[in-house]
Enzyme design. Structure first.
Site: not given
Ligand code: AMP
Ligand code: MG
Length: 486
Positions: A113, A252
């Site tokens: 990430k 999400d």
């Protein structure tokens, strides 16, 4: 051969084909250095923790080198964000480097990430900052050790690349491990873009990889939805029991496995307040602590809607039933354990229901109250509670009812105390503790992050040497405001 190439890569998601992702090479992080790594998470991949400390590992996760058997990609998804539909999200700064089967037979996603821009970055710069990486790192390990299903975290890198947030910060990167990165929003994407074949392929992937026991069900897609509903119910029940607020329950950010996923401005409740909003950007309190159970169902309805063409019929009622049943099973079980009750009796919900408003009225620290209650004996009165002397009289009736209830199951003080301590953590991840660790790490010293990980890895143990970490936050620590910025 590099250590990472000795792992058994099995890139199942990459096999789905390019409607599901964009093949992606990381944009390398300049001058990357290792901030911290988790030995425990390394073991999940059968990685030698010592290897994580090598320049080679840093180069790989920073994106300068791609492991031979990796198949890096950014996943596409959509999602409901704060109630509104966003048609195109996707990994805007994340890369699924590959999936690895460990010796236990578990398949783990290795996700980075903060790896730079992707086709899904929209207005973002593709980067993450150190404070948000540390927050996710700490939370994943803290929740895991409390017994709340969650993704895990392997390591954090920091680099010299400047990124603009409210102020200029250094780009950082988190390596996240998860059994799945498929979200409710992954299904929504294929439903709303009218790609029924892909939708089915994704559902089949979930059945095959995550829920193989459901493949033989009469209606496998119905069963899939109901299983996701039940797992989500179980996860949120645990959040509620431990006083955890996620902060951004967009679809999400909802894993199909019912694991706590994508940590942002989360928080553990301190002074008991059901309306607790941990996310400073959540103006209307959509994701307030006491809204989480109903938002969980709201999100499941969005998932059911996305899956509707695969289902045998309208399933709202069944989804609610599966979700609620599992939620209350877990919640009642955990709340009874918090009180040290072994059997479930009628009136137990009321007993807890009478206590919580008192905690709320006097803004009593939720975790400390219950930890102190572990020491309560049946010859005690309200003065033994974690309540200011001037408010104790208000707890007298409750204490009497509690004692009567304990007597009903012949509760033994000493035994109950030990069992309660295994259910009521002494150490939780308070925002101010995370903040102190972040500030030190931003100045180049990650030792406080490591110390917190050590303490929070045994949240139910006494750890007398760390007593200060179990205390209420200082005044400044109560006023911290955490926003979506990351
Ligand atoms: P989150 O709020 O972290 O769940 O992110 C929501 C969406 O925004 C996801 O599609 C992320 O990939 C994307 N996103 C968040 N931050 C960035 C960033 N700095 N650059 C690009 N995309 C981002
Ligand atoms: Mg997200």
């Amino acid at each position: 051969m590099s250590m990472i190439n000795s792992l058994s890569f099995e890139n199942r998601f990459a096999d789905l084909g390019e409607s599901f992702f964009a093949p992606m090479q990381a944009r390398p992080l300049p001058n990357a250095r290792l901030v911290t790594f988790s030995r425990e998470a390394a073991k999940l991949l059968d990685l030698d923790p010592a290897w994580l400390n090598t320049q080679e590992a840093v180069q790989i996760f920073a994106g300068h080198q791609v492991p031979d058997k990796a198949s890096p990609l950014s996943m596409v998804y959509a999602g409901h964000q704060f109630g509104g539909y966003s048609a195109q999200l996707g990994d805007g700064r994340g890369i699924l480097l590959g999936q690895v089967r460990n010796q236990k037979g578990e398949l783990w996603d290795i996700h980075t990430k903060g790896s730079g821009k992707t086709p899904f970055s929209r207005f973002g710069d593709g980067r993450a900052v150190l404070r948000s990486c540390i927050r996710e790192y700490l939370a994943s390990e803290a929740l895991y050790h409390l017994g709340i299903p969650t993704t895990r975290a392997l390591l954090i890198l920091e680099s010299s690349e400047p990124v603009q947030r409210e102020k200029l910060e250094n780009a950082a990167l988190l390596v996240r491990l998860a059994k799945s990165h498929v979200r409710f929003g992954s299904f929504e994407y294929f439903a709303h873009t009218n790609q029924p074949e892909e939708l089915k392929k994704l559902a089949d992937y979930c059945l095959e990889v995550h829920f193989p026991d459901l493949k033989e069900a009469e209606q496998p897609y119905d069963a899939l939805l109901l299983r996701i509903a039940a797992e989500t119910g179980s996860m949120i029940a645990r959040w509620q029991a431990f006083g955890f607020a996620h902060g951004v329950m967009n679809t999400d950010n909802m894993s199909v496995l019912g694991e706590t996923f994508d940590y942002g401005p989360y928080g553990f409740m301190e002074g008991f307040n059901p309306d607790y909003i941990c996310n400073h950007s959540d103006e209307w309190g959509r994701y307030a602590f006491n809204q989480q159970p109903s938002i969980g169902f709201w999100n499941l309805r969005a998932l059911a809607y996305a899956l509707k063409d695969l289902l045998s019929g309208e399933m709202t009622e069944q989804v609610l039933e599966a979700y609620q049943t599992r939620f209350f099973e877990e919640y009642d079980r955990l709340m009874n354990k918090k009180l040290g009750l072994k059997v479930m009796m009628e009136g137990d919900r009321q007993l807890m229901g009478d206590l919580l408003p008192l905690l709320q009225k006097h803004v009593i620290d939720y975790s400390i109250f219950f930890r102190k209650l572990c020491e309560f004996t049946q010859s005690d009165d309200e003065s033994a509670l974690y309540v200011k002397p001037e408010h104790q009289a208000e707890f007298r009736d409750w204490v009497e009812t509690y004692k009567t209830r304990l007597a009903q199951e012949n509760s033994v003080d000493e035994d109950r105390s030990a069992e309660m301590k295994a259910a009521n953590p002494k150490y939780i991840l308070r925002n101010y503790l995370a903040q102190q660790a972040i500030e030190k790490a931003e100045a180049g010293d990650a030792s406080e992050v490591e110390k917190l990980i050590e303490i929070l890895s045994n949240p139910y143990d006494e750890q007398p040497e760390h007593e200060a970490y179990a205390a209420e936050p200082p005044e400044w620590g109560k006023k911290l405001e955490i926003s979506c910025s990351s």
